[in-house]
Design a protein around this motif. Structure first.
Motif, PDB file in Angstrom:
ATOM      1  N   ILE A   1       1.779  97.522  -7.917  1.00  0.00           N
ATOM      2  CA  ILE A   1       1.336  96.656  -6.802  1.00  0.00           C
ATOM      3  C   ILE A   1       1.779  97.204  -5.450  1.00  0.00           C
ATOM      4  O   ILE A   1       1.304  96.746  -4.422  1.00  0.00           O
ATOM      5  CB  ILE A   1       1.814  95.185  -6.943  1.00  0.00           C
ATOM      6  N   ARG A   2       2.651  98.205  -5.452  1.00  0.00           N
ATOM      7  CA  ARG A   2       3.069  98.781  -4.167  1.00  0.00           C
ATOM      8  C   ARG A   2       2.082  99.893  -3.784  1.00  0.00           C
ATOM      9  O   ARG A   2       2.365 101.071  -3.864  1.00  0.00           O
ATOM     10  CB  ARG A   2       4.520  99.262  -4.244  1.00  0.00           C
ATOM     11  N   GLY A   3       0.884  99.464  -3.419  1.00  0.00           N
ATOM     12  CA  GLY A   3      -0.170 100.387  -3.003  1.00  0.00           C
ATOM     13  C   GLY A   3      -1.446 100.231  -3.799  1.00  0.00           C
ATOM     14  O   GLY A   3      -2.522 100.613  -3.332  1.00  0.00           O
ATOM     15  N   GLY A   4      -1.347  99.673  -5.009  1.00  0.00           N
ATOM     16  CA  GLY A   4      -2.511  99.606  -5.897  1.00  0.00           C
ATOM     17  C   GLY A   4      -3.456  98.442  -5.624  1.00  0.00           C
ATOM     18  O   GLY A   4      -4.392  98.193  -6.389  1.00  0.00           O
TER      19      GLY A   4
ATOM     20  N   VAL B   1       4.269  85.897 -13.737  1.00  0.00           N
ATOM     21  CA  VAL B   1       5.364  86.853 -13.931  1.00  0.00           C
ATOM     22  C   VAL B   1       5.948  87.262 -12.583  1.00  0.00           C
ATOM     23  O   VAL B   1       5.301  87.149 -11.536  1.00  0.00           O
ATOM     24  CB  VAL B   1       4.897  88.139 -14.671  1.00  0.00           C
ATOM     25  N   THR B   2       7.187  87.754 -12.664  1.00  0.00           N
ATOM     26  CA  THR B   2       7.831  88.359 -11.491  1.00  0.00           C
ATOM     27  C   THR B   2       7.752  89.866 -11.663  1.00  0.00           C
ATOM     28  O   THR B   2       8.027  90.388 -12.750  1.00  0.00           O
ATOM     29  CB  THR B   2       9.313  87.937 -11.421  1.00  0.00           C
ATOM     30  N   ALA B   3       7.374  90.540 -10.581  1.00  0.00           N
ATOM     31  CA  ALA B   3       7.401  92.009 -10.594  1.00  0.00           C
ATOM     32  C   ALA B   3       8.483  92.456  -9.621  1.00  0.00           C
ATOM     33  O   ALA B   3       8.470  92.082  -8.451  1.00  0.00           O
ATOM     34  CB  ALA B   3       6.046  92.572 -10.172  1.00  0.00           C
ATOM     35  N   SER B   4       9.432  93.230 -10.124  1.00  0.00           N
ATOM     36  CA  SER B   4      10.527  93.729  -9.283  1.00  0.00           C
ATOM     37  C   SER B   4      11.056  94.997  -9.948  1.00  0.00           C
ATOM     38  O   SER B   4      10.555  95.415 -11.002  1.00  0.00           O
ATOM     39  CB  SER B   4      11.639  92.684  -9.175  1.00  0.00           C
TER      40      SER B   4
ATOM     41  N   THR C   1       6.018 105.006  -5.841  1.00  0.00           N
ATOM     42  CA  THR C   1       5.174 103.807  -5.731  1.00  0.00           C
ATOM     43  C   THR C   1       3.733 104.279  -5.900  1.00  0.00           C
ATOM     44  O   THR C   1       3.453 105.483  -5.828  1.00  0.00           O
ATOM     45  CB  THR C   1       5.302 103.134  -4.345  1.00  0.00           C
ATOM     46  N   ALA C   2       2.816 103.344  -6.052  1.00  0.00           N
ATOM     47  CA  ALA C   2       1.410 103.742  -6.227  1.00  0.00           C
ATOM     48  C   ALA C   2       0.855 104.428  -4.981  1.00  0.00           C
ATOM     49  O   ALA C   2      -0.067 105.251  -5.076  1.00  0.00           O
ATOM     50  CB  ALA C   2       0.579 102.499  -6.560  1.00  0.00           C
ATOM     51  N   PHE C   3       1.388 104.114  -3.823  1.00  0.00           N
ATOM     52  CA  PHE C   3       0.932 104.715  -2.553  1.00  0.00           C
ATOM     53  C   PHE C   3       1.284 106.203  -2.594  1.00  0.00           C
ATOM     54  O   PHE C   3       2.453 106.570  -2.518  1.00  0.00           O
ATOM     55  CB  PHE C   3       1.629 104.013  -1.391  1.00  0.00           C
ATOM     56  N   ALA C   4       0.272 107.060  -2.689  1.00  0.00           N
ATOM     57  CA  ALA C   4       0.530 108.456  -3.055  1.00  0.00           C
ATOM     58  C   ALA C   4       0.785 109.388  -1.870  1.00  0.00           C
ATOM     59  O   ALA C   4       1.440 110.407  -2.026  1.00  0.00           O
ATOM     60  CB  ALA C   4      -0.651 108.991  -3.862  1.00  0.00           C
ATOM     61  N   TYR C   5       0.259 109.045  -0.705  1.00  0.00           N
ATOM     62  CA  TYR C   5       0.324 110.022   0.399  1.00  0.00           C
ATOM     63  C   TYR C   5       1.617 109.869   1.186  1.00  0.00           C
ATOM     64  O   TYR C   5       1.647 109.374   2.301  1.00  0.00           O
ATOM     65  CB  TYR C   5      -0.908 109.884   1.295  1.00  0.00           C
ATOM     66  N   ARG C   6       2.702 110.344   0.587  1.00  0.00           N
ATOM     67  CA  ARG C   6       4.023 110.231   1.204  1.00  0.00           C
ATOM     68  C   ARG C   6       4.381 111.471   2.009  1.00  0.00           C
ATOM     69  O   ARG C   6       5.500 111.570   2.514  1.00  0.00           O
ATOM     70  CB  ARG C   6       5.077 110.027   0.123  1.00  0.00           C
TER      71      ARG C   6
ATOM     72  N   ASP D   1       6.839  98.446 -14.236  1.00  0.00           N
ATOM     73  CA  ASP D   1       5.564  99.188 -14.149  1.00  0.00           C
ATOM     74  C   ASP D   1       4.577  98.447 -13.239  1.00  0.00           C
ATOM     75  O   ASP D   1       3.870  99.050 -12.424  1.00  0.00           O
ATOM     76  CB  ASP D   1       4.956  99.411 -15.552  1.00  0.00           C
ATOM     77  N   LEU D   2       4.579  97.122 -13.340  1.00  0.00           N
ATOM     78  CA  LEU D   2       3.716  96.303 -12.487  1.00  0.00           C
ATOM     79  C   LEU D   2       4.189  96.393 -11.031  1.00  0.00           C
ATOM     80  O   LEU D   2       3.373  96.511 -10.098  1.00  0.00           O
ATOM     81  CB  LEU D   2       3.751  94.851 -12.982  1.00  0.00           C
ATOM     82  N   PHE D   3       5.503  96.376 -10.839  1.00  0.00           N
ATOM     83  CA  PHE D   3       6.059  96.473  -9.486  1.00  0.00           C
ATOM     84  C   PHE D   3       5.668  97.810  -8.847  1.00  0.00           C
ATOM     85  O   PHE D   3       5.318  97.879  -7.671  1.00  0.00           O
ATOM     86  CB  PHE D   3       7.577  96.312  -9.552  1.00  0.00           C
ATOM     87  N   TRP D   4       5.715  98.862  -9.662  1.00  0.00           N
ATOM     88  CA  TRP D   4       5.290 100.179  -9.155  1.00  0.00           C
ATOM     89  C   TRP D   4       3.820 100.106  -8.723  1.00  0.00           C
ATOM     90  O   TRP D   4       3.459 100.569  -7.639  1.00  0.00           O
ATOM     91  CB  TRP D   4       5.474 101.224 -10.276  1.00  0.00           C
TER      92      TRP D   4
END
Ligand SMILES: Cc1cc2nc3c(=O)[nH]c(=O)nc-3n(C[C@H](O)[C@H](O)[C@H](O)COP(=O)(O)OP(=O)(O)OC[C@H]3O[C@@H](n4cnc5c(N)ncnc54)[C@H](O)[C@@H]3O)c2cc1C
Length: 463
Positions: A191-194, A177-180, A371-376, A186-189
């Protein structure tokens, strides 16, 4: 002689259309193939599958599942906790997936899932382009990106994931699959940190930024100047322009060139600079800190970004004993400054130390839940680094790092950058994802309900 097939033997007979390499414990080259960047971790997989295609990856995932073998995914093999390998299981090794293609007109670059950052820099720099990444060029693109990715360009252009446009993944059930933003958002969100929790990333497409030469390199001061310098630095950084990056560090000056002999093995505090601007902008930006105390060394000059990105590769090469921990930091109170100095006066080896990487500026333009990366909303990602070539030093490194981390942790924001964690337990993983953990668990349940991808900082599927 046993008639029971080993996983490597079984793979050879079962994976009929597989195009990659299959390496088992009895094969020549097994020890090289299983070696990790961190020599403290000595894992013995039952099978290392060096895939060449998406179909290979799907076949290897299915093989591990059918044989109930744990599955690890490896790109650069740099992970401190050794999460690119697994004892008695299958390693899906992506090191043959090396295609890189730069679209200079569009300002994008497609990168195979097994590439290293130095290979990306070599492809983008001739076009005057760069993807924001880390400070060592031998690190894998995949592991760094999936965890977030910070480095010299973070203040100007955000984390590596903030420059990720899409990724191709092979899922636990073999689907590609493509995640964008438009496909599987939801997958794109996630994988950006998860991390590698959701699938095997076989290709990334990044936005590349226009960066050519930068003004970079280290300034070192005597460790006795720490109180004044770190106090000045904590005030200076938030007001510095976004094209100015300087990470604070504690080190021992390495005993060799290009460092002046007079300061070899001196314990120091310092700033490693990267100014993506003119010489005048760099001088103006550095002046407030250079005026605090007389430096022992000011090794700063103009260079291509790719040279700065690889400047410390020699110091931190593969094969050292490596134990590190991390924490996100919002503020640095005086008590933390004093503790940082005290622990670094007791560094157990010349490759040990600590870095405070700025993750403010453009990284703050993205919301906590975006994004999944929470410490912004933190200013630094701190790493406590215990490294030495001598295997006999392993316990000392671990004790020093853990002791240092334990004293500084109460001053932290709670969680750590997922790529700076060892095997520290589920509570640490939860702390790292904070308010995003529950959503990550939902996405995990949707894409990997059986937790096939669990050799990582694991997110448990929501039940
Ligand atoms: C010397 C050194 C310097 C570093 N500097 C920085 C820095 O400046 N900035 C920064 O952000 N980080 C930095 N790091 C941390 C780095 O981001 C992590 O070590 C990262 O895990 C390395 O990625 P890798 O692909 O080499 O790791 P690997 O060991 O190959 O894999 C690490 C993890 O990622 C998963 N994974 C790997 N590839 C894939 C894939 N294709 N699909 C799905 N999952 C995958 C694995 O399952 C594993 O859990 C540094 C590390 C080292 C050792």
């Amino acid at each position: 002689m046993s008639t029971i097939a080993s996983p490597a033997q079984a793979a050879r007979s079962e994976l009929r259309s597989y195009a990659g390499e299959l390496i088992g414990p009895d094969d020549a080259g097994y020890d090289d193939a299983r070696a990790l960047f961190n020599a403290m971790i000595d894992k013995r997989p039952a099978l290392i599958a060096r895939c060449r295609t998406a179909d290979d990856v799907a076949a290897v995932i299915a093989f591990a599942r059918e044989h109930a073998l744990p599955l690890a995914v490896r790109a650069g093999g740099h992970n401190g906790g050794g999460l690119g390998s697994v004892d008695d299981g299958v390693v899906c090794d992506l090191s043959h997936l090396k295609d890189i293609s730069v679209d200079a007109a569009a300002g994008t670059v497609r990168v195979g899932g097994g590439c290293l950052w130095g290979e990306v820099d070599a492809a983008t720099q001739p076009h005057g382009l760069a993807v924001p990444a880390g400070i060592i060029s031998t690190t894998g693109v995949a592991g760094l990106t999936l965890g977030g990715g910070h480095g010299y360009l973070t203040r100007r252009y955000g984390l590596t994931i903030d420059n990720l446009l899409s990724a191709e993944l092979v899922l636990a059930d073999g689907r590609k699959v493509t995640a964008s933003a438009d496909e599987h958002p939801d997958l794109f969100w996630a994988i950006r940190g998860g991390g590698g929790n959701f699938g095997v990333a076989i290709e990334f497409t990044f936005r590349a930024q226009t960066v050519d030469t930068v003004v970079g390199g280290p300034t070192f001061w005597a460790i006795e100047d720490t109180e004044e310098l770190l106090a000045a630095y904590r005030e200076w950084l938030p007001s510095a322009p976004r094209n100015v990056m300087g990470f604070f560090n504690f080190h021992t000056v390495p005993p060799g060139p290009p460092f002046p002999e007079a300061i070899h093995l001196r314990k120091v505090c310092g700033v490693v600079w990267c100014v993506d601007g003119t010489d005048e902008e760099a001088e103006r930006a550095m002046a407030p800190l250079l005026g605090v105390a007389e430096p022992l060394m000011h090794g700063v000059g103009r260079m291509p970004l790719k040279d700065l990105n690889s400047a410390f590769d020699g110091l931190y090469g593969p094969g050292d004993q490596w134990y590190w921990r991390g924490d996100f930091v919002r503020e640095i109170p005086d008590q933390a400054i004093a503790a940082n100095r005290a622990w670094n006066e007791r560094m157990p080896g010349f490759k040990c130390g600590s870095h405070l990487y700025p993750i403010d500026g453009a990284a703050h333009d993205v919301g906590v839940g975006d994004t999944a990366f929470a410490y912004r909303d933190v200013t630094w990602s701190q790493v406590f680094i215990g490294v030495d070539p001598d295997p006999a030093a392993a316990d000392t490194l671990r004790d020093w790092t853990v002791g240092y981390w334990e004293e500084l942790h109460p001053h932290s924001a709670g969680g750590a950058y997922v790529n700076f964690m060892m095997d520290e337990g589920q509570e640490r993983v939860r702390a790292t994802y904070g308010p995003n953990y529950d959503r990550l668990a939902q996405v995990k349940a949707a894409y990997d309900p059986d937790n096939v991808f669990r050799v990582n900082q694991n997110i448990h599927p929501a039940s």
